[in-house]
Design a protein around this motif. Sequence first.
Motif, PDB file in Angstrom:
ATOM      1  N   ILE A  20      -3.276  97.788 -47.136  1.00 17.36           N
ATOM      2  CA  ILE A  20      -4.012  99.031 -47.008  1.00 17.36           C
ATOM      3  C   ILE A  20      -3.567  99.990 -48.103  1.00 17.36           C
ATOM      4  CG2 ILE A  20      -4.227  98.749 -44.512  1.00 17.36           C
ATOM      5  CD1 ILE A  20      -2.154 101.038 -44.243  1.00 17.36           C
ATOM      6  N   SER A  21      -4.423 100.926 -48.429  1.00 15.09           N
ATOM      7  CA  SER A  21      -4.088 101.986 -49.379  1.00 15.09           C
ATOM      8  C   SER A  21      -4.348 103.326 -48.714  1.00 15.09           C
ATOM      9  CB  SER A  21      -4.928 101.864 -50.664  1.00 15.09           C
ATOM     10  OG  SER A  21      -4.594 100.700 -51.382  1.00 15.09           O
ATOM     11  N   ALA A  38     -13.553 106.630 -41.814  1.00 13.10           N
ATOM     12  CA  ALA A  38     -14.426 105.784 -42.640  1.00 13.10           C
ATOM     13  C   ALA A  38     -13.786 104.428 -42.920  1.00 13.10           C
ATOM     14  CB  ALA A  38     -14.752 106.501 -43.949  1.00 13.10           C
ATOM     15  N   LYS A  39     -12.444 104.394 -42.906  1.00 12.51           N
ATOM     16  CA  LYS A  39     -11.726 103.134 -43.137  1.00 12.51           C
ATOM     17  C   LYS A  39     -11.473 102.368 -41.835  1.00 12.51           C
ATOM     18  CE  LYS A  39      -9.128 104.733 -47.217  1.00 12.51           C
ATOM     19  NZ  LYS A  39      -7.767 105.007 -47.776  1.00 12.51           N
ATOM     20  N   ASN A  40     -11.916 102.920 -40.714  1.00 12.19           N
ATOM     21  CA  ASN A  40     -11.661 102.321 -39.399  1.00 12.19           C
ATOM     22  C   ASN A  40     -10.175 102.263 -39.068  1.00 12.19           C
ATOM     23  OD1 ASN A  40     -14.428 101.791 -38.757  1.00 12.19           O
ATOM     24  ND2 ASN A  40     -14.358 100.010 -40.124  1.00 12.19           N
ATOM     25  N   PHE A  41      -9.437 103.294 -39.512  1.00 13.59           N
ATOM     26  CA  PHE A  41      -8.005 103.371 -39.229  1.00 13.59           C
ATOM     27  C   PHE A  41      -7.717 104.274 -38.027  1.00 13.59           C
ATOM     28  CE2 PHE A  41      -6.538 102.453 -43.887  1.00 13.59           C
ATOM     29  CZ  PHE A  41      -7.014 101.155 -43.760  1.00 13.59           C
ATOM     30  N   LEU A  42      -8.751 104.898 -37.457  1.00 13.51           N
ATOM     31  CA  LEU A  42      -8.588 105.797 -36.324  1.00 13.51           C
ATOM     32  C   LEU A  42      -9.496 105.392 -35.175  1.00 13.51           C
ATOM     33  CD1 LEU A  42      -8.570 109.359 -38.007  1.00 13.51           C
ATOM     34  CD2 LEU A  42      -6.592 108.103 -37.125  1.00 13.51           C
ATOM     35  N   ASN A  43      -9.010 105.656 -33.959  1.00 14.80           N
ATOM     36  CA  ASN A  43      -9.826 105.521 -32.758  1.00 14.80           C
ATOM     37  C   ASN A  43      -9.922 106.885 -32.081  1.00 14.80           C
ATOM     38  OD1 ASN A  43     -10.264 102.708 -32.905  1.00 14.80           O
ATOM     39  ND2 ASN A  43      -8.263 102.296 -31.970  1.00 14.80           N
ATOM     40  N   TYR A  44     -11.046 107.119 -31.425  1.00 14.04           N
ATOM     41  CA  TYR A  44     -11.220 108.390 -30.708  1.00 14.04           C
ATOM     42  C   TYR A  44     -10.899 108.176 -29.231  1.00 14.04           C
ATOM     43  CZ  TYR A  44     -13.302 112.672 -28.916  1.00 14.04           C
ATOM     44  OH  TYR A  44     -13.501 113.879 -28.296  1.00 14.04           O
ATOM     45  N   LYS A  45      -9.976 108.987 -28.708  1.00 13.17           N
ATOM     46  CA  LYS A  45      -9.579 108.912 -27.303  1.00 13.17           C
ATOM     47  C   LYS A  45     -10.344 109.988 -26.527  1.00 13.17           C
ATOM     48  CE  LYS A  45      -6.526 105.602 -27.601  1.00 13.17           C
ATOM     49  NZ  LYS A  45      -6.737 104.310 -26.913  1.00 13.17           N
ATOM     50  N   LEU A  46     -11.297 109.533 -25.711  1.00 22.38           N
ATOM     51  CA  LEU A  46     -12.158 110.458 -25.002  1.00 22.38           C
ATOM     52  C   LEU A  46     -11.386 111.289 -23.980  1.00 22.38           C
ATOM     53  CD1 LEU A  46     -15.099 111.390 -24.630  1.00 22.38           C
ATOM     54  CD2 LEU A  46     -15.343 109.579 -22.894  1.00 22.38           C
ATOM     55  N   GLU A  47     -10.355 110.660 -23.356  1.00 16.63           N
ATOM     56  CA  GLU A  47      -9.665 111.357 -22.273  1.00 16.63           C
ATOM     57  C   GLU A  47      -8.920 112.610 -22.739  1.00 16.63           C
ATOM     58  OE1 GLU A  47      -7.128 107.743 -23.472  1.00 16.63           O
ATOM     59  OE2 GLU A  47      -9.233 108.261 -23.148  1.00 16.63           O
ATOM     60  N   ASN A  48      -8.431 112.602 -23.969  1.00 15.73           N
ATOM     61  CA  ASN A  48      -7.759 113.818 -24.473  1.00 15.73           C
ATOM     62  C   ASN A  48      -8.423 114.372 -25.730  1.00 15.73           C
ATOM     63  OD1 ASN A  48      -6.961 111.811 -26.194  1.00 15.73           O
ATOM     64  ND2 ASN A  48      -4.782 111.886 -25.649  1.00 15.73           N
ATOM     65  N   HIS A  49      -9.580 113.824 -26.062  1.00 19.75           N
ATOM     66  CA  HIS A  49     -10.387 114.338 -27.167  1.00 19.75           C
ATOM     67  C   HIS A  49      -9.583 114.449 -28.469  1.00 19.75           C
ATOM     68  CE1 HIS A  49     -13.529 115.236 -24.262  1.00 19.75           C
ATOM     69  NE2 HIS A  49     -12.635 115.896 -23.534  1.00 19.75           N
ATOM     70  N   LEU A  84      -4.245 106.703 -34.433  1.00 19.10           N
ATOM     71  CA  LEU A  84      -4.245 105.556 -35.327  1.00 19.10           C
ATOM     72  C   LEU A  84      -4.483 104.271 -34.556  1.00 19.10           C
ATOM     73  CD1 LEU A  84      -1.143 106.336 -37.608  1.00 19.10           C
ATOM     74  CD2 LEU A  84      -3.550 106.827 -38.079  1.00 19.10           C
ATOM     75  N   THR A  85      -5.171 103.349 -35.186  1.00 19.30           N
ATOM     76  CA  THR A  85      -5.303 102.025 -34.585  1.00 19.30           C
ATOM     77  C   THR A  85      -3.922 101.395 -34.466  1.00 19.30           C
ATOM     78  OG1 THR A  85      -5.683 101.014 -36.751  1.00 19.30           O
ATOM     79  CG2 THR A  85      -7.630 101.705 -35.501  1.00 19.30           C
ATOM     80  N   SER A  86      -3.775 100.425 -33.590  1.00 17.85           N
ATOM     81  CA  SER A  86      -2.454  99.867 -33.291  1.00 17.85           C
ATOM     82  C   SER A  86      -1.785  99.262 -34.522  1.00 17.85           C
ATOM     83  CB  SER A  86      -2.564  98.821 -32.183  1.00 17.85           C
ATOM     84  OG  SER A  86      -3.454  97.771 -32.562  1.00 17.85           O
ATOM     85  N   ASP A  87      -2.548  98.580 -35.376  1.00 20.88           N
ATOM     86  CA  ASP A  87      -1.939  97.944 -36.544  1.00 20.88           C
ATOM     87  C   ASP A  87      -1.489  98.983 -37.575  1.00 20.88           C
ATOM     88  OD1 ASP A  87      -4.595  98.586 -36.999  1.00 20.88           O
ATOM     89  OD2 ASP A  87      -4.994  96.879 -38.301  1.00 20.88           O
ATOM     90  N   ILE A  88      -2.274 100.055 -37.763  1.00 21.57           N
ATOM     91  CA  ILE A  88      -1.874 101.098 -38.697  1.00 21.57           C
ATOM     92  C   ILE A  88      -0.681 101.866 -38.136  1.00 21.57           C
ATOM     93  CG2 ILE A  88      -2.611 103.149 -39.966  1.00 21.57           C
ATOM     94  CD1 ILE A  88      -3.959 100.530 -40.812  1.00 21.57           C
ATOM     95  N   SER A  89      -0.653 102.059 -36.837  1.00 17.76           N
ATOM     96  CA  SER A  89       0.480 102.726 -36.199  1.00 17.76           C
ATOM     97  C   SER A  89       1.779 101.968 -36.444  1.00 17.76           C
ATOM     98  CB  SER A  89       0.226 102.852 -34.690  1.00 17.76           C
ATOM     99  OG  SER A  89       1.344 103.398 -34.042  1.00 17.76           O
ATOM    100  N   ASN A  93       8.624  95.224 -36.463  1.00 15.15           N
ATOM    101  CA  ASN A  93       7.162  95.094 -36.460  1.00 15.15           C
ATOM    102  C   ASN A  93       6.647  94.160 -37.544  1.00 15.15           C
ATOM    103  OD1 ASN A  93       7.025  97.076 -34.412  1.00 15.15           O
ATOM    104  ND2 ASN A  93       7.159  98.696 -35.953  1.00 15.15           N
ATOM    105  N   GLY A  94       7.507  93.812 -38.507  1.00 18.77           N
ATOM    106  CA  GLY A  94       7.094  92.962 -39.607  1.00 18.77           C
ATOM    107  C   GLY A  94       7.782  93.360 -40.894  1.00 18.77           C
ATOM    108  N   VAL A  95       7.374  92.726 -41.972  1.00 17.06           N
ATOM    109  CA  VAL A  95       7.915  93.007 -43.301  1.00 17.06           C
ATOM    110  C   VAL A  95       6.785  93.571 -44.148  1.00 17.06           C
ATOM    111  CG1 VAL A  95       9.109  92.057 -45.311  1.00 17.06           C
ATOM    112  CG2 VAL A  95       9.533  91.090 -43.039  1.00 17.06           C
ATOM    113  N   TYR A  96       7.044  94.719 -44.781  1.00 12.34           N
ATOM    114  CA  TYR A  96       5.995  95.411 -45.503  1.00 12.34           C
ATOM    115  C   TYR A  96       6.439  95.729 -46.932  1.00 12.34           C
ATOM    116  CZ  TYR A  96       4.053  96.070 -40.850  1.00 12.34           C
ATOM    117  OH  TYR A  96       3.556  95.857 -39.598  1.00 12.34           O
ATOM    118  N   GLN A  97       5.576  95.403 -47.870  1.00  9.01           N
ATOM    119  CA  GLN A  97       5.774  95.782 -49.269  1.00  9.01           C
ATOM    120  C   GLN A  97       5.097  97.123 -49.498  1.00  9.01           C
ATOM    121  OE1 GLN A  97       4.376  92.905 -52.115  1.00  9.01           O
ATOM    122  NE2 GLN A  97       4.411  94.359 -53.809  1.00  9.01           N
TER     123      GLN A  97
END
Length: 267
Positions: free
Chosen positions: A4-5, A53-64, A68-73, A107-111
Amino acid sequence: MKSISLSIEELIYCFYSEGLFEQGMGLKQTYFPDMDDEQFELILQASCRSLLAKNFLNYKLENHRYVLTSDISLIIKSLNYSNHSLKISKFIENGKQDSISLHISENGVYQHNMLYEGQVHQITEISGSELTNVAADYMNIKDKKQDETSELKISLQQTAFENMLTYAEENPMQLQSFLRQFAYNPTLTEDFTRDLIATKGKMNSIMLLAFNEKKEPQLEHILFFVPGIEKTWFINKSEDVYIVSECNKKLLESYFKERLEIFKETV
Protein backbone atom coordinates in the motif's frame (compact mmCIF):
# COMPACT_ATOMS: atom_id res chain seq x y z
CA MET A 1 2.17 -9.87 -1.23
CA LYS A 2 0.20 -6.77 -0.21
CA SER A 3 1.63 -3.31 -0.84
CA ILE A 4 0.00 0.00 0.00
CA SER A 5 1.02 3.62 -0.42
CA LEU A 6 -0.05 6.38 1.95
CA SER A 7 0.56 10.09 1.63
CA ILE A 8 1.89 11.75 4.77
CA GLU A 9 -1.59 13.25 5.32
CA GLU A 10 -3.21 9.81 5.02
CA LEU A 11 -0.68 8.30 7.41
CA ILE A 12 -1.43 11.00 9.99
CA TYR A 13 -5.15 10.24 9.63
CA CYS A 14 -4.45 6.51 10.11
CA PHE A 15 -2.56 7.14 13.33
CA TYR A 16 -5.36 9.33 14.63
CA SER A 17 -7.94 6.72 13.64
CA GLU A 18 -6.09 4.10 15.72
CA GLY A 19 -5.87 6.44 18.71
CA LEU A 20 -2.13 6.94 18.20
CA PHE A 21 -2.37 10.69 18.62
CA GLU A 22 1.25 11.21 19.71
CA GLN A 23 2.57 9.61 16.53
CA GLY A 24 0.15 11.56 14.34
CA MET A 25 0.95 14.84 16.05
CA GLY A 26 4.66 14.16 15.69
CA LEU A 27 4.27 13.84 11.93
CA LYS A 28 2.14 16.97 11.80
CA GLN A 29 4.79 18.98 13.64
CA THR A 30 7.49 17.63 11.33
CA TYR A 31 5.76 18.20 8.00
CA PHE A 32 3.20 20.92 8.77
CA PRO A 33 4.60 22.92 11.70
CA ASP A 34 2.77 26.15 10.81
CA MET A 35 -0.63 24.66 10.05
CA ASP A 36 -3.46 25.88 12.29
CA ASP A 37 -6.26 23.68 13.64
CA GLU A 38 -8.76 24.69 10.98
CA GLN A 39 -6.38 23.88 8.16
CA PHE A 40 -5.47 20.61 9.83
CA GLU A 41 -9.12 19.62 10.09
CA LEU A 42 -9.49 20.16 6.33
CA ILE A 43 -6.43 17.96 5.74
CA LEU A 44 -7.98 15.18 7.82
CA GLN A 45 -11.28 15.45 5.96
CA ALA A 46 -9.53 15.21 2.59
CA SER A 47 -7.48 12.25 3.82
CA CYS A 48 -10.65 10.50 4.95
CA ARG A 49 -12.11 10.81 1.45
CA SER A 50 -8.94 9.58 -0.25
CA LEU A 51 -8.72 6.57 2.12
CA LEU A 52 -12.36 5.78 1.37
CA ALA A 53 -11.55 5.84 -2.35
CA LYS A 54 -8.82 3.26 -1.68
CA ASN A 55 -11.22 1.06 0.34
CA PHE A 56 -9.03 1.47 3.42
CA LEU A 57 -11.93 2.64 5.63
CA ASN A 58 -15.21 1.17 6.80
CA TYR A 59 -18.16 3.17 8.08
CA LYS A 60 -19.50 2.12 11.49
CA LEU A 61 -23.19 2.98 11.60
CA GLU A 62 -23.55 2.41 15.35
CA ASN A 63 -21.18 5.26 16.26
CA HIS A 64 -21.22 7.12 12.95
CA ARG A 65 -17.48 7.08 12.35
CA TYR A 66 -14.99 5.72 9.87
CA VAL A 67 -12.48 3.09 11.00
CA LEU A 68 -9.58 1.46 9.23
CA THR A 69 -10.13 -1.91 7.66
CA SER A 70 -8.64 -4.76 9.69
CA ASP A 71 -5.64 -5.32 7.40
CA ILE A 72 -4.72 -1.62 7.28
CA SER A 73 -5.15 -1.41 11.05
CA LEU A 74 -2.61 -4.22 11.52
CA ILE A 75 -0.11 -2.38 9.32
CA ILE A 76 -0.47 0.88 11.26
CA LYS A 77 -0.11 -0.93 14.58
CA SER A 78 3.07 -2.60 13.31
CA LEU A 79 4.51 0.75 12.22
CA ASN A 80 3.82 2.06 15.70
CA TYR A 81 5.23 -0.95 17.54
CA SER A 82 7.20 -3.99 16.42
CA ASN A 83 9.23 -6.43 18.45
CA HIS A 84 12.21 -5.68 16.22
CA SER A 85 12.96 -3.32 13.37
CA LEU A 86 15.83 -3.21 10.93
CA LYS A 87 16.77 0.24 9.67
CA ILE A 88 18.88 -0.14 6.53
CA SER A 89 20.66 3.01 5.37
CA LYS A 90 22.93 3.71 2.42
CA PHE A 91 24.59 6.68 0.80
CA ILE A 92 23.36 7.63 -2.65
CA GLU A 93 24.33 10.33 -5.15
CA ASN A 94 25.48 13.73 -3.89
CA GLY A 95 26.29 12.30 -0.47
CA LYS A 96 22.62 11.98 0.50
CA GLN A 97 21.32 9.06 2.52
CA ASP A 98 18.43 6.77 1.69
CA SER A 99 16.89 4.16 3.98
CA ILE A 100 14.24 1.49 4.34
CA SER A 101 12.89 -0.17 7.45
CA LEU A 102 11.81 -3.75 8.05
CA HIS A 103 9.30 -4.03 10.89
CA ILE A 104 9.05 -7.48 12.45
CA SER A 105 5.91 -7.78 14.54
CA GLU A 106 3.40 -10.34 15.73
CA ASN A 107 1.14 -9.15 12.91
CA GLY A 108 3.70 -9.87 10.19
CA VAL A 109 6.83 -8.51 8.56
CA TYR A 110 6.57 -5.20 6.73
CA GLN A 111 8.97 -3.38 4.43
CA HIS A 112 8.62 0.37 4.86
CA ASN A 113 9.93 2.75 2.20
CA MET A 114 9.69 6.53 2.36
CA LEU A 115 9.44 8.18 -1.06
CA TYR A 116 9.69 11.78 -2.22
CA GLU A 117 11.46 13.00 0.92
CA GLY A 118 8.98 11.30 3.21
CA GLN A 119 5.84 12.62 1.52
CA VAL A 120 4.72 9.10 0.53
CA HIS A 121 5.06 5.96 2.64
CA GLN A 122 5.05 2.60 0.87
CA ILE A 123 4.46 -0.44 3.08
CA THR A 124 4.76 -3.97 1.72
CA GLU A 125 3.98 -7.17 3.57
CA ILE A 126 6.75 -9.74 3.11
CA SER A 127 7.45 -13.18 4.50
CA GLY A 128 10.17 -13.79 7.06
CA SER A 129 12.07 -15.83 4.48
CA GLU A 130 12.28 -12.74 2.25
CA LEU A 131 14.14 -10.64 4.85
CA THR A 132 17.61 -11.53 3.61
CA ASN A 133 16.83 -10.94 -0.07
CA VAL A 134 15.18 -7.57 0.60
CA ALA A 135 18.12 -6.36 2.68
CA ALA A 136 20.73 -7.81 0.33
CA ASP A 137 19.13 -6.38 -2.80
CA TYR A 138 18.89 -2.94 -1.23
CA MET A 139 22.55 -3.06 -0.18
CA ASN A 140 23.66 -4.70 -3.45
CA ILE A 141 25.03 -7.77 -1.66
CA LYS A 142 25.54 -10.74 -3.96
CA ASP A 143 25.71 -14.49 -3.54
CA LYS A 144 29.20 -15.85 -2.98
CA LYS A 145 30.76 -17.10 -6.20
CA GLN A 146 31.60 -20.79 -6.25
CA ASP A 147 35.19 -20.16 -7.31
CA GLU A 148 35.86 -17.65 -4.52
CA THR A 149 38.30 -19.19 -2.07
CA SER A 150 40.38 -16.29 -0.75
CA GLU A 151 38.96 -14.19 2.06
CA LEU A 152 39.80 -10.98 3.84
CA LYS A 153 39.76 -10.72 7.61
CA ILE A 154 40.87 -7.54 9.33
CA SER A 155 40.49 -7.20 13.10
CA LEU A 156 40.59 -3.70 14.54
CA GLN A 157 40.30 -2.35 18.04
CA GLN A 158 38.20 0.80 18.53
CA THR A 159 41.11 3.23 18.13
CA ALA A 160 42.43 1.47 15.04
CA PHE A 161 38.93 1.45 13.53
CA GLU A 162 38.56 5.19 14.07
CA ASN A 163 42.04 5.76 12.62
CA MET A 164 41.09 3.74 9.53
CA LEU A 165 38.14 6.04 8.85
CA THR A 166 40.27 9.13 9.44
CA TYR A 167 42.91 7.89 6.97
CA ALA A 168 40.22 7.17 4.38
CA GLU A 169 38.89 10.71 4.57
CA GLU A 170 41.98 12.80 5.31
CA ASN A 171 45.09 10.82 4.36
CA PRO A 172 44.10 8.09 1.85
CA MET A 173 47.65 7.55 0.60
CA GLN A 174 48.60 6.08 3.99
CA LEU A 175 45.52 3.87 4.44
CA GLN A 176 46.79 0.71 2.77
CA SER A 177 50.08 0.61 4.69
CA PHE A 178 48.11 1.19 7.90
CA LEU A 179 45.72 -1.72 7.19
CA ARG A 180 48.53 -4.12 6.29
CA GLN A 181 49.35 -4.27 9.99
CA PHE A 182 46.07 -6.06 10.60
CA ALA A 183 45.52 -8.18 7.44
CA TYR A 184 47.34 -11.01 5.64
CA ASN A 185 45.87 -10.87 2.14
CA PRO A 186 47.62 -8.08 0.19
CA THR A 187 45.36 -8.25 -2.86
CA LEU A 188 42.08 -8.07 -0.97
CA THR A 189 43.50 -5.45 1.40
CA GLU A 190 44.24 -3.34 -1.66
CA ASP A 191 40.68 -3.87 -2.94
CA PHE A 192 39.15 -2.91 0.40
CA THR A 193 41.41 0.13 0.68
CA ARG A 194 40.39 1.32 -2.78
CA ASP A 195 36.68 0.95 -1.99
CA LEU A 196 36.87 2.62 1.42
CA ILE A 197 38.78 5.58 -0.05
CA ALA A 198 36.12 5.92 -2.75
CA THR A 199 33.46 6.38 -0.06
CA LYS A 200 35.74 8.72 1.95
CA GLY A 201 35.12 6.55 4.97
CA LYS A 202 31.33 6.81 4.77
CA MET A 203 29.66 3.48 5.42
CA ASN A 204 26.21 2.04 4.87
CA SER A 205 24.58 0.38 7.85
CA ILE A 206 21.95 -1.97 9.22
CA MET A 207 20.70 -1.12 12.69
CA LEU A 208 18.84 -3.75 14.69
CA LEU A 209 16.34 -2.05 16.99
CA ALA A 210 14.27 -3.60 19.76
CA PHE A 211 11.48 -1.81 21.61
CA ASN A 212 11.10 -1.59 25.36
CA GLU A 213 7.85 -1.58 27.37
CA LYS A 214 7.46 2.16 26.71
CA LYS A 215 7.66 1.42 22.97
CA GLU A 216 10.96 3.31 22.74
CA PRO A 217 13.53 1.98 20.23
CA GLN A 218 16.73 0.57 21.69
CA LEU A 219 19.79 -0.12 19.54
CA GLU A 220 20.76 -3.78 19.92
CA HIS A 221 23.41 -4.02 17.24
CA ILE A 222 24.76 -2.27 14.17
CA LEU A 223 26.50 -3.58 11.07
CA PHE A 224 28.54 -1.44 8.69
CA PHE A 225 28.97 -2.01 4.96
CA VAL A 226 31.39 -0.56 2.43
CA PRO A 227 30.10 -0.82 -1.16
CA GLY A 228 32.83 -1.71 -3.62
CA ILE A 229 33.51 -2.11 -7.30
CA GLU A 230 33.44 -5.92 -7.15
CA LYS A 231 32.44 -6.73 -3.57
CA THR A 232 30.54 -5.40 -0.62
CA TRP A 233 32.52 -5.36 2.61
CA PHE A 234 30.99 -6.25 5.96
CA ILE A 235 32.11 -4.76 9.28
CA ASN A 236 30.75 -6.40 12.41
CA LYS A 237 31.64 -5.45 15.97
CA SER A 238 32.16 -8.45 18.23
CA GLU A 239 32.79 -7.42 21.82
CA ASP A 240 35.48 -4.71 21.45
CA VAL A 241 36.80 -5.73 18.02
CA TYR A 242 35.63 -4.61 14.57
CA ILE A 243 36.00 -7.42 12.04
CA VAL A 244 36.16 -6.57 8.32
CA SER A 245 35.24 -9.35 5.90
CA GLU A 246 33.69 -9.88 2.50
CA CYS A 247 29.91 -9.95 2.58
CA ASN A 248 27.51 -12.23 0.78
CA LYS A 249 23.87 -13.22 1.20
CA LYS A 250 24.70 -16.35 3.19
CA LEU A 251 26.68 -14.35 5.73
CA LEU A 252 23.86 -11.84 6.08
CA GLU A 253 21.29 -14.60 6.46
CA SER A 254 23.31 -16.26 9.23
CA TYR A 255 23.44 -12.93 11.06
CA PHE A 256 19.64 -12.54 10.89
CA LYS A 257 19.09 -16.10 12.10
CA GLU A 258 21.42 -15.52 15.03
CA ARG A 259 19.94 -12.17 16.05
CA LEU A 260 16.25 -12.60 15.27
CA GLU A 261 15.63 -15.66 17.43
CA ILE A 262 11.90 -15.16 17.81
CA PHE A 263 11.49 -15.46 14.04
CA LYS A 264 13.87 -18.34 13.56
CA GLU A 265 11.09 -20.50 12.18
CA THR A 266 10.39 -18.10 9.31
CA VAL A 267 13.66 -16.32 8.57
